[in-house]
Structures are given as C-alpha cells and as structure tokens.
Design a protein around this motif. Sequence first.
Motif, PDB file in Angstrom:
ATOM      1  N   GLY A  73       0.803  -1.221   0.000  1.00 49.11           N
ATOM      2  CA  GLY A  73       0.000   0.000   0.000  1.00 49.11           C
ATOM      3  C   GLY A  73       0.834   1.268   0.000  1.00 49.11           C
ATOM      4  N   ALA A  74       2.144   1.151   0.188  1.00 52.18           N
ATOM      5  CA  ALA A  74       3.014   2.332   0.199  1.00 52.18           C
ATOM      6  C   ALA A  74       3.073   2.939  -1.196  1.00 52.18           C
ATOM      7  N   HIS A  75       3.090   4.263  -1.254  1.00 50.99           N
ATOM      8  CA  HIS A  75       3.251   4.971  -2.517  1.00 50.99           C
ATOM      9  C   HIS A  75       4.744   5.262  -2.684  1.00 50.99           C
ATOM     10  N   ARG A 119       8.326   5.882  -5.512  1.00 50.71           N
ATOM     11  CA  ARG A 119       8.800   6.438  -6.779  1.00 50.71           C
ATOM     12  C   ARG A 119      10.157   5.828  -7.073  1.00 50.71           C
ATOM     13  N   THR A 146       5.976   6.577 -10.582  1.00 51.82           N
ATOM     14  CA  THR A 146       5.401   6.579  -9.242  1.00 51.82           C
ATOM     15  C   THR A 146       4.400   5.445  -9.233  1.00 51.82           C
ATOM     16  N   GLY A 147       4.187   4.858  -8.083  1.00 53.63           N
ATOM     17  CA  GLY A 147       3.258   3.742  -8.042  1.00 53.63           C
ATOM     18  C   GLY A 147       3.001   3.271  -6.634  1.00 53.63           C
ATOM     19  N   GLU A 148       2.258   2.177  -6.550  1.00 54.54           N
ATOM     20  CA  GLU A 148       1.854   1.612  -5.266  1.00 54.54           C
ATOM     21  C   GLU A 148       2.392   0.186  -5.141  1.00 54.54           C
ATOM     22  N   ILE A 196       4.699  -3.915  -8.104  1.00 57.01           N
ATOM     23  CA  ILE A 196       4.362  -2.489  -8.125  1.00 57.01           C
ATOM     24  C   ILE A 196       3.352  -2.227  -9.230  1.00 57.01           C
ATOM     25  N   HIS A 197       2.335  -1.441  -8.905  1.00 56.52           N
ATOM     26  CA  HIS A 197       1.373  -0.958  -9.905  1.00 56.52           C
ATOM     27  C   HIS A 197       1.686   0.516 -10.146  1.00 56.52           C
ATOM     28  N   ASP A 225       1.373   4.331 -11.393  1.00 55.57           N
ATOM     29  CA  ASP A 225       0.262   5.274 -11.552  1.00 55.57           C
ATOM     30  C   ASP A 225      -0.028   5.515 -13.022  1.00 55.57           C
TER      31      ASP A 225
END
Length: 145
Positions: A68-70, A72, A81-83, A99-100, A102
């Motif tokens: 759940g951390a955002h 980069r 950047t992603g989650e 990583i997903h 953005d």
Amino acid sequence: MTTTYPAVDELKAQARRLRQAMNDRGTTLTHSAALEMIARQHGARDWNTLAALAAKPNASPKTPLFVGAHIRGRYLNQPFTGEVLALSALPGDLHRITIHFDEPVDVVTFESFSAFRQRVNAQIDADGVSPRKTSNGVPHLVLDL
C-alpha cells in the motif's frame, strides 16, 4: 543491520583515555597503538578503516516499504510513481515486490515501437535496487527510498 559509529573526535578521545589508563597501570602505549586497539574494539580492521566509517554520515532511516506504500523510482531507466501491491522476503536479504505504476511506463527505447507496462514484479535488495541489470549495466528497478 546498519552499524553506527561515534564521531572521529569521540573515537580519538576513547584512544586517549585508553592510553592514559594503560600508562597509569605501568604499560606504555603509543597513541597510534591506542587508535588501533579502539578500531579493533569497534570491529574494524585498522584505525584508517574505522575513521572512514565514522566520517560517513550515519545512514538516515530509509522509507519503509509495505503493501500500500506509494513509492517512486526508475524502472528500466524510466521514472515512475506507483503503489506496492505485494512484498515478500527472499533468501539472501532480497525481497520480491509487485508495483502498480500510476501511469504506464514505456519499457522500449526504440522510437517506432512502444511497449507499456503498468504492473511489474521484481527483486530488490535492502537499498531498493534490483540485482538484475540491463545489457548496459543499469539495474532494472531502482526505488527512491
């Protein structure tokens, strides 16, 4: 585990106190010998090694990684950047991360062709760097921690 060392001035003060204590007990000890003994007490090979380690600024705490951390970084040398969707430990101080992004990342550098990725799986070390590299030596994934 990150080891923190006292400042060089404090290490030198420790060597002076050791030298004085040894001299008070009748054992002559040179300052350089005291420095070498202090280095050994801190687990360093010699005084020069310990002084270099102590002169480096102690590592600041890294950004903790968790699901759940955002985050980069760079994937195949493209900024993103992603989650964090998944994170698990692997043997040898490595982690598997999913990583997903953005925004989808174009992973092809050829001008007349594109291939976009929005979700990637990779391995990273404690510094957030993938041990796998592209043909020109750039890590596949580098996180800004």
